[in-house]
Design a protein around this motif. Structure first.
Motif, PDB file in Angstrom:
ATOM      1  N   ALA A 122       0.828  -1.211   0.000  1.00  0.00           N
ATOM      2  CA  ALA A 122       0.000   0.000   0.000  1.00  0.00           C
ATOM      3  C   ALA A 122       0.857   1.253   0.000  1.00  0.00           C
ATOM      4  O   ALA A 122       0.532   2.254  -0.648  1.00  0.00           O
ATOM      5  CB  ALA A 122      -0.928  -0.010   1.223  1.00  0.00           C
ATOM      6  N   LEU A 123       1.983   1.222   0.714  1.00  0.00           N
ATOM      7  CA  LEU A 123       2.896   2.367   0.734  1.00  0.00           C
ATOM      8  C   LEU A 123       3.437   2.640  -0.658  1.00  0.00           C
ATOM      9  O   LEU A 123       3.510   3.792  -1.099  1.00  0.00           O
ATOM     10  CB  LEU A 123       4.047   2.102   1.706  1.00  0.00           C
ATOM     11  N   ARG A 124       3.797   1.593  -1.369  1.00  0.00           N
ATOM     12  CA  ARG A 124       4.406   1.781  -2.688  1.00  0.00           C
ATOM     13  C   ARG A 124       3.414   2.279  -3.723  1.00  0.00           C
ATOM     14  O   ARG A 124       3.816   2.822  -4.753  1.00  0.00           O
ATOM     15  CB  ARG A 124       5.067   0.475  -3.134  1.00  0.00           C
ATOM     16  N   GLN A 125       2.118   2.095  -3.469  1.00  0.00           N
ATOM     17  CA  GLN A 125       1.123   2.712  -4.340  1.00  0.00           C
ATOM     18  C   GLN A 125       0.982   4.201  -4.050  1.00  0.00           C
ATOM     19  O   GLN A 125       0.649   4.980  -4.937  1.00  0.00           O
ATOM     20  CB  GLN A 125      -0.230   2.026  -4.141  1.00  0.00           C
ATOM     21  N   LYS A 126       1.248   4.601  -2.823  1.00  0.00           N
ATOM     22  CA  LYS A 126       1.068   5.988  -2.420  1.00  0.00           C
ATOM     23  C   LYS A 126       2.309   6.837  -2.679  1.00  0.00           C
ATOM     24  O   LYS A 126       2.214   8.046  -2.901  1.00  0.00           O
ATOM     25  CB  LYS A 126       0.700   6.068  -0.933  1.00  0.00           C
ATOM     26  N   VAL A 127       3.490   6.215  -2.615  1.00  0.00           N
ATOM     27  CA  VAL A 127       4.746   6.939  -2.784  1.00  0.00           C
ATOM     28  C   VAL A 127       5.485   6.370  -3.989  1.00  0.00           C
ATOM     29  O   VAL A 127       5.948   5.228  -3.968  1.00  0.00           O
ATOM     30  CB  VAL A 127       5.637   6.839  -1.527  1.00  0.00           C
ATOM     31  N   GLY A 128       5.581   7.173  -5.046  1.00  0.00           N
ATOM     32  CA  GLY A 128       6.276   6.745  -6.254  1.00  0.00           C
ATOM     33  C   GLY A 128       7.706   7.250  -6.251  1.00  0.00           C
ATOM     34  O   GLY A 128       7.952   8.430  -5.988  1.00  0.00           O
ATOM     35  N   LEU A 129       8.658   6.366  -6.535  1.00  0.00           N
ATOM     36  CA  LEU A 129      10.082   6.713  -6.514  1.00  0.00           C
ATOM     37  C   LEU A 129      10.669   6.588  -7.913  1.00  0.00           C
ATOM     38  O   LEU A 129      10.599   5.529  -8.536  1.00  0.00           O
ATOM     39  CB  LEU A 129      10.833   5.792  -5.537  1.00  0.00           C
ATOM     40  N   VAL A 130      11.257   7.691  -8.397  1.00  0.00           N
ATOM     41  CA  VAL A 130      11.947   7.700  -9.683  1.00  0.00           C
ATOM     42  C   VAL A 130      13.441   7.739  -9.400  1.00  0.00           C
ATOM     43  O   VAL A 130      13.955   8.714  -8.844  1.00  0.00           O
ATOM     44  CB  VAL A 130      11.533   8.924 -10.539  1.00  0.00           C
ATOM     45  N   PHE A 131      14.148   6.687  -9.792  1.00  0.00           N
ATOM     46  CA  PHE A 131      15.582   6.580  -9.531  1.00  0.00           C
ATOM     47  C   PHE A 131      16.382   7.491 -10.455  1.00  0.00           C
ATOM     48  O   PHE A 131      15.875   8.013 -11.459  1.00  0.00           O
ATOM     49  CB  PHE A 131      16.062   5.140  -9.761  1.00  0.00           C
ATOM     50  N   GLN A 132      17.676   7.636 -10.136  1.00  0.00           N
ATOM     51  CA  GLN A 132      18.587   8.243 -11.103  1.00  0.00           C
ATOM     52  C   GLN A 132      18.641   7.363 -12.348  1.00  0.00           C
ATOM     53  O   GLN A 132      18.599   6.138 -12.258  1.00  0.00           O
ATOM     54  CB  GLN A 132      19.992   8.352 -10.518  1.00  0.00           C
ATOM     55  N   TYR A 133      18.730   7.998 -13.510  1.00  0.00           N
ATOM     56  CA  TYR A 133      18.777   7.297 -14.785  1.00  0.00           C
ATOM     57  C   TYR A 133      17.681   6.239 -14.898  1.00  0.00           C
ATOM     58  O   TYR A 133      17.940   5.062 -15.181  1.00  0.00           O
ATOM     59  CB  TYR A 133      20.157   6.646 -14.987  1.00  0.00           C
ATOM     60  N   PRO A 134      16.422   6.632 -14.695  1.00  0.00           N
ATOM     61  CA  PRO A 134      15.330   5.645 -14.720  1.00  0.00           C
ATOM     62  C   PRO A 134      15.124   5.010 -16.085  1.00  0.00           C
ATOM     63  O   PRO A 134      14.526   3.936 -16.189  1.00  0.00           O
ATOM     64  CB  PRO A 134      14.107   6.482 -14.303  1.00  0.00           C
ATOM     65  N   GLU A 135      15.639   5.666 -17.135  1.00  0.00           N
ATOM     66  CA  GLU A 135      15.465   5.100 -18.469  1.00  0.00           C
ATOM     67  C   GLU A 135      16.189   3.765 -18.628  1.00  0.00           C
ATOM     68  O   GLU A 135      15.863   2.977 -19.528  1.00  0.00           O
ATOM     69  CB  GLU A 135      15.954   6.084 -19.552  1.00  0.00           C
ATOM     70  N   TYR A 136      17.153   3.472 -17.743  1.00  0.00           N
ATOM     71  CA  TYR A 136      17.833   2.187 -17.812  1.00  0.00           C
ATOM     72  C   TYR A 136      16.904   1.043 -17.422  1.00  0.00           C
ATOM     73  O   TYR A 136      17.232  -0.128 -17.636  1.00  0.00           O
ATOM     74  CB  TYR A 136      19.057   2.172 -16.895  1.00  0.00           C
ATOM     75  N   GLN A 137      15.743   1.369 -16.845  1.00  0.00           N
ATOM     76  CA  GLN A 137      14.795   0.341 -16.421  1.00  0.00           C
ATOM     77  C   GLN A 137      13.669   0.134 -17.442  1.00  0.00           C
ATOM     78  O   GLN A 137      12.765  -0.661 -17.202  1.00  0.00           O
ATOM     79  CB  GLN A 137      14.205   0.730 -15.073  1.00  0.00           C
ATOM     80  N   LEU A 138      13.709   0.861 -18.546  1.00  0.00           N
ATOM     81  CA  LEU A 138      12.712   0.634 -19.601  1.00  0.00           C
ATOM     82  C   LEU A 138      12.950  -0.741 -20.218  1.00  0.00           C
ATOM     83  O   LEU A 138      14.084  -1.150 -20.438  1.00  0.00           O
ATOM     84  CB  LEU A 138      12.820   1.719 -20.674  1.00  0.00           C
ATOM     85  N   PHE A 139      11.857  -1.449 -20.517  1.00  0.00           N
ATOM     86  CA  PHE A 139      12.053  -2.813 -21.024  1.00  0.00           C
ATOM     87  C   PHE A 139      10.964  -3.274 -21.985  1.00  0.00           C
ATOM     88  O   PHE A 139      11.163  -4.260 -22.700  1.00  0.00           O
ATOM     89  CB  PHE A 139      12.131  -3.805 -19.859  1.00  0.00           C
ATOM     90  N   GLU A 140       9.811  -2.609 -22.015  1.00  0.00           N
ATOM     91  CA  GLU A 140       8.720  -3.084 -22.860  1.00  0.00           C
ATOM     92  C   GLU A 140       8.949  -2.721 -24.328  1.00  0.00           C
ATOM     93  O   GLU A 140       9.796  -1.885 -24.662  1.00  0.00           O
ATOM     94  CB  GLU A 140       7.395  -2.484 -22.381  1.00  0.00           C
TER      95      GLU A 140
END
Length: 286
Positions: free
Chosen positions: A80-98
């Motif tokens: 439930a916490l992770r639905q309420k608090v969104g975290l964008v990491f440094q260089y988040p584009e490295y996690q794109l995969f679709e």
């Protein structure tokens, strides 16, 4: 009641091991709904470690984290916490995969088991908020986009989950000046249009001065200063003592005042400095 309350939080890497390191030391902090907080500090000050606690990526060694009064350290409360608090990491584009932009942005919302129509609506809203055209790139590969566009796709993927708090860890890292300006403009637009609580980790004093309503300075795992950007930047000597600076425009105004110009030195944005110098010049001409 504070949206997020951190109480006596300590975090130790490799506790009990030869390379044990205390990253956070007895940190207490309240984050109110609707704030735009900038978190700054030198490398190793504990900024990233702290924000990774805000959505449960790290678990406290000591202390607690409450969201609207609920202790999310307790078993079963973390999703439930992770639905309420969104975290964008440094260089988040490295996690794109679709394979397409739309599918990548939809991934988190799909995992919330939302109806297909709601997922599609969220993807469209998220893309609009970060300045991406659904009609133009939704079916494109995210890997064919520019660096700035990839960064916005990654941010949109978090926004599609519609968090109440958005945490961004150095969102302009590695981008050119134009890409940085675009990302910051979109972040400010999200804040203005939705009222989402934002926590921004940044090394750029110029970014902080333009965007934040509150500024928190960390040093060696502890909070050293907490106030408005104007209040914090007025403590220039203290900032320099812990390896930080102030916006370049404030340093320039201080220099002009030292050289005899009757100007207010505590200008923290270019627009403020322009108006102050304009007023000084008009007064001199009169």
């Amino acid at each position: 009641m504070s949206r997020l309350s951190i109480r006596n939080l300590s975090y130790i890497y490799n506790e009990g091991m030869p390379f044990e390191k205390r990253a956070l030391n007895n940190v207490s902090l309240d984050i109110e709904a609707g704030e735009f907080i900038a978190l700054i500090g030198h490398t190793g000050s504990g900024k990233s470690t702290l924000v990774q606690h805000l959505n449960g990526l790290n678990r406290p060694t000591r202390g607690e984290i409450l969201y609207d009064g609920v202790d999310f350290k307790k078993e079963g409360n973390m999703p439930a916490l992770r639905q309420k608090v969104g975290l964008v990491f440094q260089y988040p584009e490295y996690q794109l995969f679709e394979e397409t932009v739309a599918k990548d942005i939809a991934f988190g919302a799909v995992n919330l088991a939302l109806p297909e129509e709601e997922v599609d609506a969220r993807v469209r809203r998220a893309m609009e908020r970060v300045g991406l055209s659904y009609d133009e790139i939704a079916e494109e590969s995210p890997f064919a986009l520019s660096g700035g566009q990839k960064r916005r796709v990654a941010i949109a993927g978090i926004l599609a989950m519609e968090p109440e708090v958005l945490v961004l860890d150095e969102p302009t890292a590695g981008l050119d000046p134009r890409g940085s300006r675009e990302i910051l403009s979109e972040i400010h637009g999200i804040y203005e249009s939705t009222g989402t609580t934002i926590v921004l980790v940044s090394h750029s004093m110029e970014e902080v001065a333009q965007l934040a309503t509150r500024m928190i300075v960390m040093d060696h795992g502890e909070i050293r200063m907490d106030g408005t950007p104007r209040e914090i930047f007025a403590r220039e000597d203290e900032l320099h003592a812990i390896g930080l600076g102030v916006p370049q425009v404030r340093s320039t105004m201080s220099m002009l005042k030292e050289r005899g110009l009757a100007v207010e030195e505590n200008c923290i944005t270019v627009d403020e400095a322009y108006e102050e110098l304009k007023s000084w010049w008009e007064g001199r001409r009169a």
